[in-house]
Motif scaffolding. Structure first.
Motif, PDB file in Angstrom:
ATOM      1  N   GLN A  89      21.774   0.365  42.533  1.00  0.00           N
ATOM      2  CA  GLN A  89      23.791  -0.075  41.806  1.00  0.00           C
ATOM      3  C   GLN A  89      22.981   1.029  41.152  1.00  0.00           C
ATOM      4  O   GLN A  89      22.412   1.732  40.358  1.00  0.00           O
ATOM      5  CB  GLN A  89      23.422  -1.104  41.405  1.00  0.00           C
ATOM      6  N   ARG A  90      24.291   1.821  40.366  1.00  0.00           N
ATOM      7  CA  ARG A  90      25.359   2.370  39.398  1.00  0.00           C
ATOM      8  C   ARG A  90      24.280   1.997  37.955  1.00  0.00           C
ATOM      9  O   ARG A  90      24.223   0.841  37.742  1.00  0.00           O
ATOM     10  CB  ARG A  90      25.706   2.753  39.452  1.00  0.00           C
ATOM     11  N   ALA A  91      23.811   2.432  37.612  1.00  0.00           N
ATOM     12  CA  ALA A  91      22.837   2.462  35.567  1.00  0.00           C
ATOM     13  C   ALA A  91      24.845   2.343  35.140  1.00  0.00           C
ATOM     14  O   ALA A  91      26.044   3.025  35.366  1.00  0.00           O
ATOM     15  CB  ALA A  91      22.334   3.769  35.232  1.00  0.00           C
TER      16      ALA A  91
END
Length: 200
Positions: A89-91
Motif C-alpha cells: 500500500q502507498r504510504a
C-alpha cells in the motif's frame, strides 16, 4: 313430417357428444385409490403455499435471486503471489514533512506575524516564520496568550497543525529556549510551560 325428438332430448344428445367420456377416468381413479394409501392433497402434489404478504417469503425470494456484479473480484493465484505480483500500500502523506524521523527541531525565528483563521472562526492567530536547523523554512503557530519572541530568537518546533489556519503545520513549544511560558495559565500548565504557582 312429424318431429321425432323433443327439444330437451336434442339438447341432451348435443351435450353428450360435445363432452368427453369420463368413465375411464373414474375407473383409473378408483383403482389408484384402492392400491395407494390415502394421503392429503398437500403431500400428494407437494403443495407449498406462498404468502406474498409475509416478510419471510419476500426475504426468501430475494435470497433466491442470482446476485450479479459487473466488476468481479479477481483473486491472485499462489504462483502469482510467489512471483511477487502483489504490491504494498502507498504510504500516507506526512502531516509534518519537515520533521521526518524526528519529534522536534531547533530553529531561528525570521519574523512574527498574525493571520486570520478560516470560516466560521474569527480572530487573530499568532504565527512565526522559522528557519530550522535542517535548513528548511516553515510557518509555525505560537500557542497561548502573548509571547516574547522576535527576530533571531531561538525556538523549539514540534509537529501539530493549527486546525483553522491553512498552511500552518507546526507548533512552537512554550517554555523551550527563548520562548517563555504563559504566565497566567492555571490548567494544562505542562502544555504551555507554566510553573506551578506557589501557595502559602
Amino acid at each position: 313430417m312429424p318431429q321425432l325428438l323433443s327439444p330437451i332430448a336434442l339438447r341432451a344428445l348435443r351435450t353428450l357428444v360435445s363432452r368427453p367420456a369420463t368413465t375411464p377416468l373414474r375407473r383409473t381413479l378408483t383403482t389408484s385409490t384402492l392400491k395407494t394409501p390415502q394421503t392429503s392433497l398437500t403431500t400428494r402434489f407437494n403443495f407449498t403455499p406462498v404468502f406474498r404478504t409475509s416478510r419471510l417469503s419476500a426475504l426468501s425470494l430475494q435470497s433466491s435471486k442470482r446476485r450479479f456484479s459487473s466488476s468481479p473480484i479477481i483473486r491472485a493465484t499462489y504462483n502469482q503471489v510467489r512471483r511477487g505480483i502483489r504490491t504494498g500500500q502507498r504510504a500516507r502523506r506526512g502531516r509534518s514533512p519537515a520533521l521526518v524521523g524526528t519529534p522536534g527541531l531547533k530553529g531561528v525565528c525570521l519574523k512574527t506575524g498574525i493571520t486570520k483563521p478560516k470560516k466560521p472562526n474569527s480572530g487573530e492567530r499568532k504565527i512565526a516564520r522559522v528557519r530550522l536547523s535542517s535548513g528548511k523554512i516553515i510557518t509555525a503557530y505560537i500557542p497561548g496568550e502573548g509571547h516574547n519572541i522576535q527576530q533571531h530568537s531561538v525556538v523549539q518546533v514540534r509537529g501539530g497543525r493549527a486546525q483553522d489556519c491553512p498552511g500552518v503545520k507546526y507548533t512552537l513549544v512554550r517554555g523551550g529556549m527563548d520562548l517563555g511560558g504563559v504566565g497566567s495559565r492555571m490548567t494544562s500548565r505542562s502544555k504551555y510551560g507554566t510553573k506551578k504557582p506557589k501557595t502559602n
